[in-house]
Every structure is written in structure tokens, then in C-alpha cells.
Design a protein around this motif. Structure first.
Motif, PDB file in Angstrom:
ATOM      1  N   ILE A 288       0.843  -1.204   0.000  1.00  0.00           N
ATOM      2  CA  ILE A 288       0.000   0.000   0.000  1.00  0.00           C
ATOM      3  C   ILE A 288       0.870   1.242   0.000  1.00  0.00           C
ATOM      4  O   ILE A 288       0.594   2.211  -0.706  1.00  0.00           O
ATOM      5  CB  ILE A 288      -0.967  -0.022   1.208  1.00  0.00           C
TER       6      ILE A 288
ATOM      7  N   MET B 241      -1.267   6.896  -4.561  1.00  0.00           N
ATOM      8  CA  MET B 241      -2.736   6.995  -4.554  1.00  0.00           C
ATOM      9  C   MET B 241      -3.357   5.966  -3.607  1.00  0.00           C
ATOM     10  O   MET B 241      -4.297   6.275  -2.872  1.00  0.00           O
ATOM     11  CB  MET B 241      -3.305   6.797  -5.966  1.00  0.00           C
ATOM     12  N   LEU B 242      -2.823   4.758  -3.615  1.00  0.00           N
ATOM     13  CA  LEU B 242      -3.343   3.716  -2.743  1.00  0.00           C
ATOM     14  C   LEU B 242      -3.110   4.075  -1.281  1.00  0.00           C
ATOM     15  O   LEU B 242      -3.986   3.886  -0.436  1.00  0.00           O
ATOM     16  CB  LEU B 242      -2.697   2.370  -3.088  1.00  0.00           C
ATOM     17  N   HIS B 243      -1.925   4.635  -0.995  1.00  0.00           N
ATOM     18  CA  HIS B 243      -1.622   5.027   0.383  1.00  0.00           C
ATOM     19  C   HIS B 243      -2.513   6.181   0.830  1.00  0.00           C
ATOM     20  O   HIS B 243      -2.998   6.204   1.970  1.00  0.00           O
ATOM     21  CB  HIS B 243      -0.144   5.389   0.519  1.00  0.00           C
TER      22      HIS B 243
ATOM     23  N   SER C  50       2.369   2.618  -3.546  1.00  0.00           N
ATOM     24  CA  SER C  50       1.593   3.453  -4.462  1.00  0.00           C
ATOM     25  C   SER C  50       1.070   4.674  -3.708  1.00  0.00           C
ATOM     26  O   SER C  50       0.400   4.548  -2.691  1.00  0.00           O
ATOM     27  CB  SER C  50       0.420   2.650  -5.025  1.00  0.00           C
TER      28      SER C  50
ATOM     29  N   SER D 210      -5.514   6.819  -0.318  1.00  0.00           N
ATOM     30  CA  SER D 210      -6.846   6.234  -0.116  1.00  0.00           C
ATOM     31  C   SER D 210      -6.912   5.482   1.214  1.00  0.00           C
ATOM     32  O   SER D 210      -7.916   5.539   1.931  1.00  0.00           O
ATOM     33  CB  SER D 210      -7.182   5.277  -1.257  1.00  0.00           C
ATOM     34  N   TRP D 211      -5.847   4.757   1.525  1.00  0.00           N
ATOM     35  CA  TRP D 211      -5.756   4.033   2.797  1.00  0.00           C
ATOM     36  C   TRP D 211      -5.874   5.008   3.970  1.00  0.00           C
ATOM     37  O   TRP D 211      -6.608   4.765   4.926  1.00  0.00           O
ATOM     38  CB  TRP D 211      -4.440   3.267   2.845  1.00  0.00           C
TER      39      TRP D 211
END
Length: 150
Positions: free
Chosen positions: A38, A43-45, A41, A47-48
Motif C-alpha cells: 500500500i 494513490m493507494l496510500h 503506491s 486512499s488508505w
């Protein structure tokens, strides 16, 4: 610090030995505890982090609602803070400060003088309540609410 020489003529520089923290008291690193895939990335982080914030906010909000209502309000609020602390440094620092203060209060409460004072104050309070109940019963008697004449 002064350097000393040993028997072989070498200069020995003393090292500073830091105290080893007691078992279970080691401080964890500050920062995100998200899985590495996570964090890889951006963006993924992000979002997390938004998800962790929303879930933590919901739990803290539920705890705030439970403060005046029946329920473990403070426990739920600290649970929400722990959720935030999995991702945010500021929440980790707040939890460290809170844990430190709770530990201080626990040590203070275990002090024999403080315990003795608390036991004495509790006993005096219970005796005062017992005397007031006795005076009330002596003056008015035991009248249950469903048998009061109107």
C-alpha cells in the motif's frame, strides 16, 4: 568524556550505554503501519489514509455520543484514537502522552500514603451516607413509592 589507553597502548573511547527499556515499554517507530504494497503506491496510500481517518472518525464520534448516554464512551474514543494511530503520527504522539499519564496515575494510586488517604476518605463518605440514611428513616420511616397515600 576522556579517552583512556589500555595495556596495549591503544586509545579506548568509552561508549555511552543507554538504559534498556523495561520489557513491554519499548516505543514503536512513528509513522504509517500500512502494508508495504500500500505504501508503494501514492494513490493507494492516500486512499488508505482517508479510509483509516473515516473509520477512526466514526469510532471517535460514537464514543463522543456515548459520553452522555450509556456505554463505554472514553474507551471507544481511545479505540478510535488507536485506529488513527495506525496511520497518523499526531495520534501516535497523543496516545503515547495518554499512556504516560495513565501510567503515572497508576503508580501514584499505588503509593501507600495515597491508598491510605483514599481508603480513609471512602470510609468517611460511606459513614456520612449511612448516617444520613439512618436520620431519614428515623424521621420519615420506610415508605415505598407505590404505597404513598395521595
Amino acid at each position: 568524556m576522556h579517552a583512556e589507553s589500555d595495556d596495549r597502548g591503544r586509545t579506548v573511547v568509552p561508549t555511552v550505554v543507554e538504559p534498556v527499556p523495561e520489557r513491554g515499554t519499548a516505543e514503536r517507530e512513528l509513522g504509517s503501519r500500512a502494508p508495504n504494497f500500500i505504501k508503494a503506491s501514492r494513490m493507494l496510500h492516500l486512499s488508505w489514509q482517508v479510509g483509516v481517518f473515516v473509520v477512526g472518525l466514526a469510532v471517535v464520534g460514537a464514543g463522543i455520543v456515548m459520553l452522555p448516554l450509556p456505554g463505554p464512551g472514553w474507551l471507544v474514543i481511545f479505540g478510535g484514537m488507536a485506529i488513527w494511530a495506525t496511520e497518523f503520527v499526531w495520534a501516535q504522539l497523543v496516545l503515547r502522552w495518554t499512556r504516560h499519564k495513565v501510567t503515572q496515575a497508576a503508580h501514584k494510586a499505588l503509593d501507600p500514603r495515597v491508598r491510605r488517604r483514599n481508603i480513609i476518605l471512602t470510609t468517611v463518605g460511606l459513614v456520612m451516607i449511612a448516617v444520613l440514611v439512618w436520620i431519614y428513616l428515623w424521621k420519615f420511616g420506610l415508605v415505598v413509592p407505590w404505597k404513598i397515600d395521595q
